[in-house]
Design a protein around this motif. Structure first.
Motif, PDB file in Angstrom:
ATOM      1  N   LEU A 249      -2.324   3.604   3.719  1.00 63.67           N
ATOM      2  CA  LEU A 249      -2.304   2.194   4.082  1.00 63.67           C
ATOM      3  C   LEU A 249      -1.362   1.419   3.177  1.00 63.67           C
ATOM      4  CD1 LEU A 249      -6.044   1.282   4.776  1.00 63.67           C
ATOM      5  CD2 LEU A 249      -4.262   1.841   6.420  1.00 63.67           C
ATOM      6  N   SER A 250      -0.633   0.489   3.784  1.00 63.84           N
ATOM      7  CA  SER A 250       0.238  -0.373   2.993  1.00 63.84           C
ATOM      8  C   SER A 250      -0.602  -1.346   2.177  1.00 63.84           C
ATOM      9  CB  SER A 250       1.182  -1.149   3.913  1.00 63.84           C
ATOM     10  OG  SER A 250       1.977  -0.278   4.688  1.00 63.84           O
ATOM     11  N   MET A 251      -0.009  -1.913   1.136  1.00 61.30           N
ATOM     12  CA  MET A 251      -0.703  -2.940   0.368  1.00 61.30           C
ATOM     13  C   MET A 251      -1.059  -4.092   1.303  1.00 61.30           C
ATOM     14  SD  MET A 251       0.549  -4.987  -3.059  1.00 61.30           S
ATOM     15  CE  MET A 251       0.758  -3.411  -3.934  1.00 61.30           C
ATOM     16  N   PHE A 252      -2.253  -4.625   1.149  1.00 64.28           N
ATOM     17  CA  PHE A 252      -2.748  -5.642   2.063  1.00 64.28           C
ATOM     18  C   PHE A 252      -1.779  -6.813   2.173  1.00 64.28           C
ATOM     19  CE2 PHE A 252      -4.987  -9.515   3.113  1.00 64.28           C
ATOM     20  CZ  PHE A 252      -5.728  -9.135   4.222  1.00 64.28           C
ATOM     21  N   GLY A 253      -1.516  -7.213   3.403  1.00 62.10           N
ATOM     22  CA  GLY A 253      -0.708  -8.401   3.656  1.00 62.10           C
ATOM     23  C   GLY A 253       0.790  -8.207   3.539  1.00 62.10           C
ATOM     24  N   THR A 254       1.247  -6.972   3.422  1.00 61.63           N
ATOM     25  CA  THR A 254       2.679  -6.738   3.226  1.00 61.63           C
ATOM     26  C   THR A 254       3.382  -6.260   4.489  1.00 61.63           C
ATOM     27  OG1 THR A 254       2.292  -4.463   2.465  1.00 61.63           O
ATOM     28  CG2 THR A 254       2.351  -6.204   0.784  1.00 61.63           C
TER      29      THR A 254
END
Length: 276
Positions: A249-254
């Motif tokens: 998962l990508s860093m949240f909000g990126t």
């Protein structure tokens, strides 16, 4: 990119916009309110949500298997209109359950998820909404001032612990909703896998109660179809998970690129509300 297939239906999400809000039919309400940024539902809004809860029951009767145990979790924006909608969804589900004499699990849990809150746009808010709204709403639910028909899920960890930075642009809002859906889904799958050796056939259902822009963003995350969606009050979208990418998962909000693939059977459906 390689994809990891998942059992269809192991995680089902329902996306629901809140019901009709009082300040959209009473232009003077905000002038009298102590918290004009947080309007409640109208009477019609309560009825809309109950009908949508009954529809969820109908869809769940068609989806649930006698060999599966279904766990229901409602994640709600901290705004009052969404929390009230959550309560009425559960009430409508229970009423339909009683009328149909069904065998579905009726134990719903609820938690506040700030990642589902309204877009913090200058077009909607003249100033930032205080983060204290989150704790206030959790306290209201825990003390049964609202959502008294559900237990608060004290084990749930919020994806976001604060409201978005004000002002929030459209791209950041979309990334927030994609991240909230991805992280929530990952946790549900982790819980299913953790129970696999103990109890087979667990099915997770997450009802996300949010706002118009939020439902539009969640539709993008599950259909990958850009463009404006009509999102009426208390419309319903049903999405079932199919697969995820092999990437972490990508860093949240990126990112606005979702990690999961979904089958969407209803898209902002509102035909169950013909007279509201």
């Amino acid at each position: 990119m390689e994809k990891i297939l998942l059992p269809v239906g192991c995680v089902t999400c329902y996306f629901v916009r809140h019901g009709e809000r009082i300040d959209h039919i009473d232009d003077t309400w905000a002038q009298r309110a102590q918290t004009p940024y947080d309007p409640p539902l109208t009477n019609d809004g309560h009825m809309q949500a109950q009908r949508t809860g009954a529809l969820i029951h109908t869809l769940e009767q068609n989806a649930a298997s006698s060999t599966q145990r279904t766990e229901y979790l409602v994640l709600t924006s901290p705004f009052l209109r969404c929390v009230q909608t959550s309560e009425e969804l559960c009430r409508g589900f229970h009423r339909q359950h009683t009328q149909m004499h069904s065998s579905l699990n009726t134990e719903w849990q609820v938690a506040v998820e700030p990642g589902l809150c309204e877009v913090m746009s200058e077009n909607y808010f003249a100033e930032p909404v205080p983060d204290s709204l989150i704790d206030q709403r959790i306290s209201d639910i825990a003390s049964k001032k609202v959502c008294g028909n559900m237990a608060y899920d004290t084990t749930y960890t919020q994806v976001k612990q604060e409201l978005p930075t004000y002002p929030e642009n459209f791209q950041d809002m979309m990334a927030r909703f994609v991240g909230t859906l991805d992280y929530t889904t990952s946790r549900q799958i982790d819980e299913i896998l953790a129970q696999a050796d103990v109890e087979a056939g667990v099915r997770k259902v997450v009802v996300m109660v949010t706002h118009g822009a939020g439902v539009g963003s969640l539709l993008w995350a599950t259909t990958r179809q850009p463009g404006a969606h009509t999102v009426p009050y208390c419309c319903l979208t049903q999405a079932q998970i199919v697969a995820r990418t092999s990437q972490p998962l990508s860093m949240f909000g990126t990112t606005r690129i979702p990690a999961y693939q979904w089958t969407v059977n209803y898209r902002a459906y509102s035909e169950h509300l013909p007279n509201l």
